[in-house]
Design a protein around this motif. Structure first.
Motif, PDB file in Angstrom:
ATOM      1  N   UNK A 170     -32.509 -49.519  68.572  1.00 50.53           N
ATOM      2  CA  UNK A 170     -31.869 -50.333  67.147  1.00 50.53           C
ATOM      3  C   UNK A 170     -30.407 -50.598  67.999  1.00 50.53           C
ATOM      4  N   UNK A 171     -29.823 -50.180  68.842  1.00 50.59           N
ATOM      5  CA  UNK A 171     -28.632 -50.797  69.761  1.00 50.59           C
ATOM      6  C   UNK A 171     -28.962 -52.231  70.169  1.00 50.59           C
ATOM      7  N   UNK A 172     -30.057 -52.016  70.913  1.00 49.95           N
ATOM      8  CA  UNK A 172     -30.445 -53.381  71.495  1.00 49.95           C
ATOM      9  C   UNK A 172     -30.730 -54.437  70.579  1.00 49.95           C
ATOM     10  N   UNK A 173     -31.287 -54.230  69.559  1.00 53.94           N
ATOM     11  CA  UNK A 173     -31.549 -55.025  68.255  1.00 53.94           C
ATOM     12  C   UNK A 173     -30.588 -55.506  67.755  1.00 53.94           C
ATOM     13  N   UNK A 174     -29.428 -54.596  67.479  1.00 58.68           N
ATOM     14  CA  UNK A 174     -28.280 -54.850  67.045  1.00 58.68           C
ATOM     15  C   UNK A 174     -27.585 -55.933  67.663  1.00 58.68           C
ATOM     16  N   UNK A 175     -27.386 -55.686  69.103  1.00 61.72           N
ATOM     17  CA  UNK A 175     -26.712 -56.545  70.079  1.00 61.72           C
ATOM     18  C   UNK A 175     -27.458 -57.863  70.230  1.00 61.72           C
ATOM     19  N   UNK A 176     -28.516 -57.795  70.230  1.00 64.57           N
ATOM     20  CA  UNK A 176     -29.408 -59.102  70.591  1.00 64.57           C
ATOM     21  C   UNK A 176     -29.369 -60.009  69.182  1.00 64.57           C
ATOM     22  N   UNK A 177     -29.665 -59.296  67.969  1.00 63.78           N
ATOM     23  CA  UNK A 177     -29.453 -60.195  66.932  1.00 63.78           C
ATOM     24  C   UNK A 177     -28.207 -60.900  66.572  1.00 63.78           C
ATOM     25  N   UNK A 178     -27.282 -60.229  66.690  1.00 66.61           N
ATOM     26  CA  UNK A 178     -25.784 -60.749  66.438  1.00 66.61           C
ATOM     27  C   UNK A 178     -25.297 -61.565  67.580  1.00 66.61           C
ATOM     28  N   UNK A 179     -25.907 -61.386  68.798  1.00 62.77           N
ATOM     29  CA  UNK A 179     -25.251 -62.056  69.944  1.00 62.77           C
ATOM     30  C   UNK A 179     -26.195 -63.516  70.195  1.00 62.77           C
ATOM     31  N   UNK A 180     -27.495 -63.281  70.282  1.00 61.89           N
ATOM     32  CA  UNK A 180     -28.462 -64.167  70.568  1.00 61.89           C
ATOM     33  C   UNK A 180     -29.098 -65.027  69.519  1.00 61.89           C
ATOM     34  N   UNK A 181     -29.243 -64.544  68.283  1.00 63.52           N
ATOM     35  CA  UNK A 181     -29.769 -65.015  67.169  1.00 63.52           C
ATOM     36  C   UNK A 181     -28.929 -65.686  66.196  1.00 63.52           C
ATOM     37  N   UNK A 182     -27.890 -64.746  65.512  1.00 64.24           N
ATOM     38  CA  UNK A 182     -27.009 -65.046  64.708  1.00 64.24           C
ATOM     39  C   UNK A 182     -25.757 -65.374  65.292  1.00 64.24           C
ATOM     40  N   UNK A 183     -25.692 -65.938  66.409  1.00 65.38           N
ATOM     41  CA  UNK A 183     -24.200 -65.856  67.174  1.00 65.38           C
ATOM     42  C   UNK A 183     -23.143 -66.973  66.523  1.00 65.38           C
ATOM     43  N   UNK A 184     -23.604 -67.438  65.532  1.00 71.00           N
ATOM     44  CA  UNK A 184     -22.639 -68.408  64.973  1.00 71.00           C
ATOM     45  C   UNK A 184     -22.087 -68.208  63.577  1.00 71.00           C
ATOM     46  N   UNK A 185     -21.779 -66.765  63.551  1.00 74.89           N
ATOM     47  CA  UNK A 185     -21.503 -66.410  62.238  1.00 74.89           C
ATOM     48  C   UNK A 185     -20.071 -66.315  61.791  1.00 74.89           C
ATOM     49  N   UNK A 186     -19.409 -67.157  62.563  1.00 73.00           N
ATOM     50  CA  UNK A 186     -18.018 -67.444  62.188  1.00 73.00           C
ATOM     51  C   UNK A 186     -16.988 -66.185  62.580  1.00 73.00           C
ATOM     52  N   UNK A 244     -37.043 -73.255  65.003  1.00 69.22           N
ATOM     53  CA  UNK A 244     -37.917 -72.174  65.367  1.00 69.22           C
ATOM     54  C   UNK A 244     -37.187 -71.406  66.327  1.00 69.22           C
ATOM     55  N   UNK A 245     -36.034 -71.867  66.947  1.00 67.60           N
ATOM     56  CA  UNK A 245     -35.313 -70.992  67.986  1.00 67.60           C
ATOM     57  C   UNK A 245     -34.845 -69.754  67.688  1.00 67.60           C
ATOM     58  N   UNK A 246     -34.256 -69.666  66.675  1.00 68.49           N
ATOM     59  CA  UNK A 246     -33.707 -68.404  66.122  1.00 68.49           C
ATOM     60  C   UNK A 246     -34.850 -67.464  65.506  1.00 68.49           C
ATOM     61  N   UNK A 247     -35.802 -67.817  65.109  1.00 72.30           N
ATOM     62  CA  UNK A 247     -36.927 -67.231  64.907  1.00 72.30           C
ATOM     63  C   UNK A 247     -37.605 -66.485  66.172  1.00 72.30           C
ATOM     64  N   UNK A 248     -37.791 -67.416  67.142  1.00 67.79           N
ATOM     65  CA  UNK A 248     -38.445 -66.889  68.464  1.00 67.79           C
ATOM     66  C   UNK A 248     -37.433 -65.844  69.219  1.00 67.79           C
ATOM     67  N   UNK A 249     -36.038 -66.194  69.346  1.00 73.70           N
ATOM     68  CA  UNK A 249     -35.350 -65.183  69.618  1.00 73.70           C
ATOM     69  C   UNK A 249     -35.350 -64.062  68.897  1.00 73.70           C
ATOM     70  N   UNK A 250     -35.221 -63.920  67.607  1.00 72.96           N
ATOM     71  CA  UNK A 250     -35.463 -62.584  66.962  1.00 72.96           C
ATOM     72  C   UNK A 250     -36.531 -61.691  67.186  1.00 72.96           C
ATOM     73  N   UNK A 251     -37.753 -62.428  67.345  1.00 72.18           N
ATOM     74  CA  UNK A 251     -39.180 -61.721  67.659  1.00 72.18           C
ATOM     75  C   UNK A 251     -38.918 -61.144  69.318  1.00 72.18           C
ATOM     76  N   UNK A 252     -38.288 -62.225  70.003  1.00 75.56           N
ATOM     77  CA  UNK A 252     -38.277 -61.660  71.499  1.00 75.56           C
ATOM     78  C   UNK A 252     -37.187 -60.389  71.512  1.00 75.56           C
ATOM     79  N   UNK A 253     -36.160 -60.540  70.659  1.00 78.19           N
ATOM     80  CA  UNK A 253     -35.150 -59.123  70.920  1.00 78.19           C
ATOM     81  C   UNK A 253     -35.987 -58.047  70.433  1.00 78.19           C
ATOM     82  N   UNK A 254     -36.900 -58.315  69.159  1.00 77.37           N
ATOM     83  CA  UNK A 254     -37.422 -57.258  68.876  1.00 77.37           C
ATOM     84  C   UNK A 254     -38.673 -56.631  69.630  1.00 77.37           C
ATOM     85  N   UNK A 255     -39.147 -57.375  70.384  1.00 78.73           N
ATOM     86  CA  UNK A 255     -40.121 -57.121  71.558  1.00 78.73           C
ATOM     87  C   UNK A 255     -39.494 -56.272  72.671  1.00 78.73           C
ATOM     88  N   UNK A 256     -38.187 -56.723  72.832  1.00 79.09           N
ATOM     89  CA  UNK A 256     -37.494 -56.029  73.835  1.00 79.09           C
ATOM     90  C   UNK A 256     -37.129 -54.357  73.329  1.00 79.09           C
TER      91      UNK A 256
END
Length: 145
Positions: A122-138, A73-85
């Motif tokens: 969109x810049x905030x969402x891109x940064x937050x999505x790649x940094x906070x949600x899907x940060x383990x992308x290799x 649930x953490x990545x999903x919750x973080x994604x919704x938080x990033x989108x709220x920001x």
């Protein structure tokens, strides 16, 4: 270097494609809930926002960032938080323009909220999505270098 640029371009393109799809779902659902559904504007927007976020999360998780191994649930919750920001950034741009600068025309509201606000969000969402949600992308290193 060329492989790295190609990866970044694919990531940006995937993120943008998923974002456009999520926006279309948000807008279509809002229009349906507001019109034929008969819901009030805030209820309709809240429901359409959640649906758009769900589409964006699924698209990014199974498309753009499919190489990550995020679970639970953490990545999903973080994604919704990033989108709220991101949504708050859009509203802040609109509020500053409309109430702070006194630019109250429909055109000014559209430019500040839907153009400038959307670009910054969109810049905030891109940064937050790649940094906070899907940060383990290799990825090795940051996106900027």
């Amino acid at each position: 270097m060329k492989d790295r640029l190609l990866r970044h371009r694919r990531e940006l393109l995937g993120f943008a494609t998923v974002g456009l799809l999520a926006y279309a779902v948000d807008l279509a659902l809002f229009v349906c809930l507001r019109g034929p559904g008969g819901l009030g504007p805030l209820t309709a927007k809240a429901l359409s926002f959640v649906a758009g976020c769900a589409v964006a999360y699924a698209g990014n998780a199974h498309g753009t960032y499919r190489g990550t191994r995020v679970r639970g649930a953490r990545p999903c919750a973080m994604f919704f938080a990033v989108n709220l920001v991101g949504a708050a950034v859009q509203l802040l741009c609109l509020a500053v323009s409309h109430y702070g600068l006194g630019l109250t025309s429909a055109r000014a509201d559209t430019v500040s909220g839907a153009v400038i606000g959307m670009a910054l969000a969109t810049c905030v969402r891109f940064w937050g999505t790649r940094t906070l949600v899907f940060r383990d992308a290799g990825r090795v290193g940051s996106w900027t270098g």
